[in-house]
Design a protein around this motif. Structure first.
Motif, PDB file in Angstrom:
ATOM      1  N   ASP A  68       0.834  -1.206   0.000  1.00  0.00           N
ATOM      2  CA  ASP A  68       0.000   0.000   0.000  1.00  0.00           C
ATOM      3  C   ASP A  68       0.867   1.253   0.000  1.00  0.00           C
ATOM      4  O   ASP A  68       0.554   2.238  -0.688  1.00  0.00           O
ATOM      5  N   LEU A  69       1.948   1.226   0.777  1.00  0.00           N
ATOM      6  CA  LEU A  69       2.843   2.382   0.842  1.00  0.00           C
ATOM      7  C   LEU A  69       3.439   2.685  -0.527  1.00  0.00           C
ATOM      8  O   LEU A  69       3.444   3.839  -0.976  1.00  0.00           O
ATOM      9  N   VAL A  70       3.926   1.671  -1.200  1.00  0.00           N
ATOM     10  CA  VAL A  70       4.536   1.864  -2.518  1.00  0.00           C
ATOM     11  C   VAL A  70       3.515   2.441  -3.493  1.00  0.00           C
ATOM     12  O   VAL A  70       3.793   3.414  -4.205  1.00  0.00           O
ATOM     13  N   ASP A  71       2.323   1.856  -3.514  1.00  0.00           N
ATOM     14  CA  ASP A  71       1.289   2.310  -4.447  1.00  0.00           C
ATOM     15  C   ASP A  71       0.832   3.728  -4.138  1.00  0.00           C
ATOM     16  O   ASP A  71       0.732   4.579  -5.034  1.00  0.00           O
ATOM     17  N   LEU A  73       2.280   6.123  -2.266  1.00  0.00           N
ATOM     18  CA  LEU A  73       3.331   7.129  -2.390  1.00  0.00           C
ATOM     19  C   LEU A  73       3.597   7.440  -3.863  1.00  0.00           C
ATOM     20  O   LEU A  73       3.759   8.609  -4.246  1.00  0.00           O
ATOM     21  N   SER A  74       3.627   6.419  -4.689  1.00  0.00           N
ATOM     22  CA  SER A  74       3.823   6.633  -6.127  1.00  0.00           C
ATOM     23  C   SER A  74       2.680   7.462  -6.701  1.00  0.00           C
ATOM     24  O   SER A  74       2.902   8.362  -7.529  1.00  0.00           O
ATOM     25  N   ARG A  75       1.465   7.178  -6.245  1.00  0.00           N
ATOM     26  CA  ARG A  75       0.309   7.936  -6.733  1.00  0.00           C
ATOM     27  C   ARG A  75       0.407   9.401  -6.302  1.00  0.00           C
ATOM     28  O   ARG A  75       0.094  10.313  -7.088  1.00  0.00           O
ATOM     29  N   ALA A  76       0.841   9.635  -5.076  1.00  0.00           N
ATOM     30  CA  ALA A  76       0.972  11.009  -4.588  1.00  0.00           C
ATOM     31  C   ALA A  76       1.972  11.799  -5.428  1.00  0.00           C
ATOM     32  O   ALA A  76       1.767  12.984  -5.702  1.00  0.00           O
ATOM     33  N   ILE A  77       3.031  11.139  -5.866  1.00  0.00           N
ATOM     34  CA  ILE A  77       4.034  11.813  -6.701  1.00  0.00           C
ATOM     35  C   ILE A  77       3.499  12.031  -8.111  1.00  0.00           C
ATOM     36  O   ILE A  77       3.632  13.127  -8.674  1.00  0.00           O
ATOM     37  N   ARG A  78       2.872  11.004  -8.672  1.00  0.00           N
ATOM     38  CA  ARG A  78       2.357  11.132 -10.042  1.00  0.00           C
ATOM     39  C   ARG A  78       1.276  12.198 -10.142  1.00  0.00           C
ATOM     40  O   ARG A  78       1.190  12.915 -11.143  1.00  0.00           O
ATOM     41  N   GLU A  79       0.437  12.299  -9.106  1.00  0.00           N
ATOM     42  CA  GLU A  79      -0.721  13.182  -9.166  1.00  0.00           C
ATOM     43  C   GLU A  79      -0.490  14.496  -8.419  1.00  0.00           C
ATOM     44  O   GLU A  79      -1.459  15.178  -8.063  1.00  0.00           O
ATOM     45  N   ARG A  80       0.763  14.875  -8.193  1.00  0.00           N
ATOM     46  CA  ARG A  80       1.045  16.131  -7.488  1.00  0.00           C
ATOM     47  C   ARG A  80       0.548  17.324  -8.305  1.00  0.00           C
ATOM     48  O   ARG A  80       0.391  17.245  -9.535  1.00  0.00           O
ATOM     49  N   GLU A  81       0.308  18.397  -7.601  1.00  0.00           N
ATOM     50  CA  GLU A  81      -0.241  19.596  -8.228  1.00  0.00           C
ATOM     51  C   GLU A  81       0.775  20.223  -9.186  1.00  0.00           C
ATOM     52  O   GLU A  81       1.997  20.082  -8.996  1.00  0.00           O
ATOM     53  N   PRO A  82       0.310  20.938 -10.218  1.00  0.00           N
ATOM     54  CA  PRO A  82       1.236  21.653 -11.101  1.00  0.00           C
ATOM     55  C   PRO A  82       2.112  22.601 -10.297  1.00  0.00           C
ATOM     56  O   PRO A  82       1.624  23.357  -9.455  1.00  0.00           O
ATOM     57  N   THR A 132      12.860  -0.951   2.167  1.00  0.00           N
ATOM     58  CA  THR A 132      13.361   0.399   1.890  1.00  0.00           C
ATOM     59  C   THR A 132      14.077   0.429   0.548  1.00  0.00           C
ATOM     60  O   THR A 132      13.888   1.357  -0.255  1.00  0.00           O
ATOM     61  N   ARG A 133      14.884  -0.596   0.278  1.00  0.00           N
ATOM     62  CA  ARG A 133      15.582  -0.661  -1.004  1.00  0.00           C
ATOM     63  C   ARG A 133      14.592  -0.841  -2.166  1.00  0.00           C
ATOM     64  O   ARG A 133      14.728  -0.201  -3.215  1.00  0.00           O
ATOM     65  N   GLU A 134      13.598  -1.678  -1.958  1.00  0.00           N
ATOM     66  CA  GLU A 134      12.608  -1.899  -3.010  1.00  0.00           C
ATOM     67  C   GLU A 134      11.784  -0.640  -3.276  1.00  0.00           C
ATOM     68  O   GLU A 134      11.442  -0.345  -4.429  1.00  0.00           O
ATOM     69  N   LEU A 135      11.469   0.102  -2.206  1.00  0.00           N
ATOM     70  CA  LEU A 135      10.753   1.364  -2.380  1.00  0.00           C
ATOM     71  C   LEU A 135      11.603   2.341  -3.177  1.00  0.00           C
ATOM     72  O   LEU A 135      11.103   3.027  -4.079  1.00  0.00           O
ATOM     73  N   ALA A 136      12.895   2.409  -2.872  1.00  0.00           N
ATOM     74  CA  ALA A 136      13.796   3.297  -3.613  1.00  0.00           C
ATOM     75  C   ALA A 136      13.849   2.908  -5.087  1.00  0.00           C
ATOM     76  O   ALA A 136      13.830   3.778  -5.968  1.00  0.00           O
ATOM     77  N   ASP A 137      13.893   1.618  -5.366  1.00  0.00           N
ATOM     78  CA  ASP A 137      13.924   1.158  -6.756  1.00  0.00           C
ATOM     79  C   ASP A 137      12.645   1.547  -7.489  1.00  0.00           C
ATOM     80  O   ASP A 137      12.681   1.966  -8.656  1.00  0.00           O
ATOM     81  N   SER A 138      11.513   1.404  -6.804  1.00  0.00           N
ATOM     82  CA  SER A 138      10.234   1.760  -7.411  1.00  0.00           C
ATOM     83  C   SER A 138      10.154   3.260  -7.689  1.00  0.00           C
ATOM     84  O   SER A 138       9.721   3.689  -8.766  1.00  0.00           O
ATOM     85  N   LEU A 139      10.604   4.063  -6.723  1.00  0.00           N
ATOM     86  CA  LEU A 139      10.585   5.514  -6.903  1.00  0.00           C
ATOM     87  C   LEU A 139      11.558   5.946  -7.998  1.00  0.00           C
ATOM     88  O   LEU A 139      11.270   6.866  -8.773  1.00  0.00           O
ATOM     89  N   LYS A 140      12.695   5.278  -8.071  1.00  0.00           N
ATOM     90  CA  LYS A 140      13.662   5.605  -9.114  1.00  0.00           C
ATOM     91  C   LYS A 140      13.052   5.397 -10.494  1.00  0.00           C
ATOM     92  O   LYS A 140      13.184   6.250 -11.391  1.00  0.00           O
ATOM     93  N   ALA A 141      12.363   4.270 -10.684  1.00  0.00           N
ATOM     94  CA  ALA A 141      11.728   3.993 -11.977  1.00  0.00           C
ATOM     95  C   ALA A 141      10.679   5.054 -12.302  1.00  0.00           C
ATOM     96  O   ALA A 141      10.567   5.511 -13.446  1.00  0.00           O
ATOM     97  N   LEU A 142       9.918   5.464 -11.294  1.00  0.00           N
ATOM     98  CA  LEU A 142       8.902   6.488 -11.511  1.00  0.00           C
ATOM     99  C   LEU A 142       9.528   7.821 -11.877  1.00  0.00           C
ATOM    100  O   LEU A 142       9.095   8.484 -12.834  1.00  0.00           O
ATOM    101  N   LEU A 143      10.555   8.225 -11.149  1.00  0.00           N
ATOM    102  CA  LEU A 143      11.199   9.509 -11.420  1.00  0.00           C
ATOM    103  C   LEU A 143      11.880   9.508 -12.782  1.00  0.00           C
ATOM    104  O   LEU A 143      11.846  10.511 -13.506  1.00  0.00           O
TER     105      LEU A 143
END
Length: 208
Positions: A68-71, A73-82, A132-143
């Motif tokens: 849930d955290l990964v999903d 948090l990724s959504r919060a970054i993708r859907e951030r305000e302009p 923590t490492r897996e979360l970083a990998d997921s965020l890296k791919a998103l960024l």
């Protein structure tokens, strides 16, 4: 077709949550290392392979909210305000968790018992470090999908993953020490802001 897929997905999530809840009850009652997957399956009234289909590793039965955290948090970054930075979006997400007294905030009453079980199990401690490492990998791919590959994406992803791991733990340690929940939650507002003020000073403009 889409509605059927949506219903199927909801049922899968409900089944996953029910199995995890049953497992958590057993772990809390008897200790993580004293419960087998077969016993979880029997208590949840499902086949042993069904448990493995949802949770390839025993540790993930207890640490089931990591997905849930990964999903989220990724959504919060993708859907951030302009105009909102990545750091700003994550700061806002953590404040929302705290305001809702979500278990992932670390500041919810009773959370300390969960973490004490984690701390007592070397296998669970190792898995939290892997998370923590897996979360970083997921965020890296998103960024990288937004800004492009490079060292910056990797560094920013690891800094955010570390901050998201450390901030709830600050609250948990206070609860374990016996501090009142209301006081911990009040102080946690400043913990989030102090942490992300530090990040804003270095990577605040990233992804704006």
């Amino acid at each position: 077709m889409d509605e059927r897929l949506g219903l199927r997905e909801r049922k899968k999530r409900e089944s996953r949550r029910r199995i995890a809840d049953v497992a958590s009850g057993l772990f809390i009652e008897r200790g993580f290392d004293n419960v087998t997957i077969a016993e979880v399956a029997e208590a949840a009234n499902v086949a042993r392979m069904t448990v493995f289909n949802y949770f390839p590793r025993k540790e993930d039965l207890f640490l089931d909210r990591q997905a849930d955290l990964v999903d989220d948090l990724s959504r919060a970054i993708r859907e951030r305000e302009p105009g909102e930075s990545v750091v700003g979006a994550v700061r806002r997400y953590l404040h929302e968790l705290l305001a809702a007294q979500h278990p992932l905030s670390g500041a919810r009453d009773g959370t300390e018992g969960f973490y004490q079980i984690v701390d007592a199990s070397p296998a669970l401690v190792r898995r939290t470090l892997e998370h923590t490492r897996e979360l970083a990998d997921s965020l890296k791919a998103l960024l990288e999908s937004e800004v492009g590959p490079g060292l910056q994406a990797e560094v920013v992803a690891n800094l955010i993953a570390t901050a998201v791991t450390i901030v709830p733990r600050v609250a948990v340690d206070k609860l374990i020490a016996g501090r009142p929940g209301k006081q911990v939650r009040r102080e946690q507002v400043d913990v989030i802001d102090q942490t992300f003020d530090l990040l804003e000073g270095g990577i605040g403009q990233y992804g704006r």
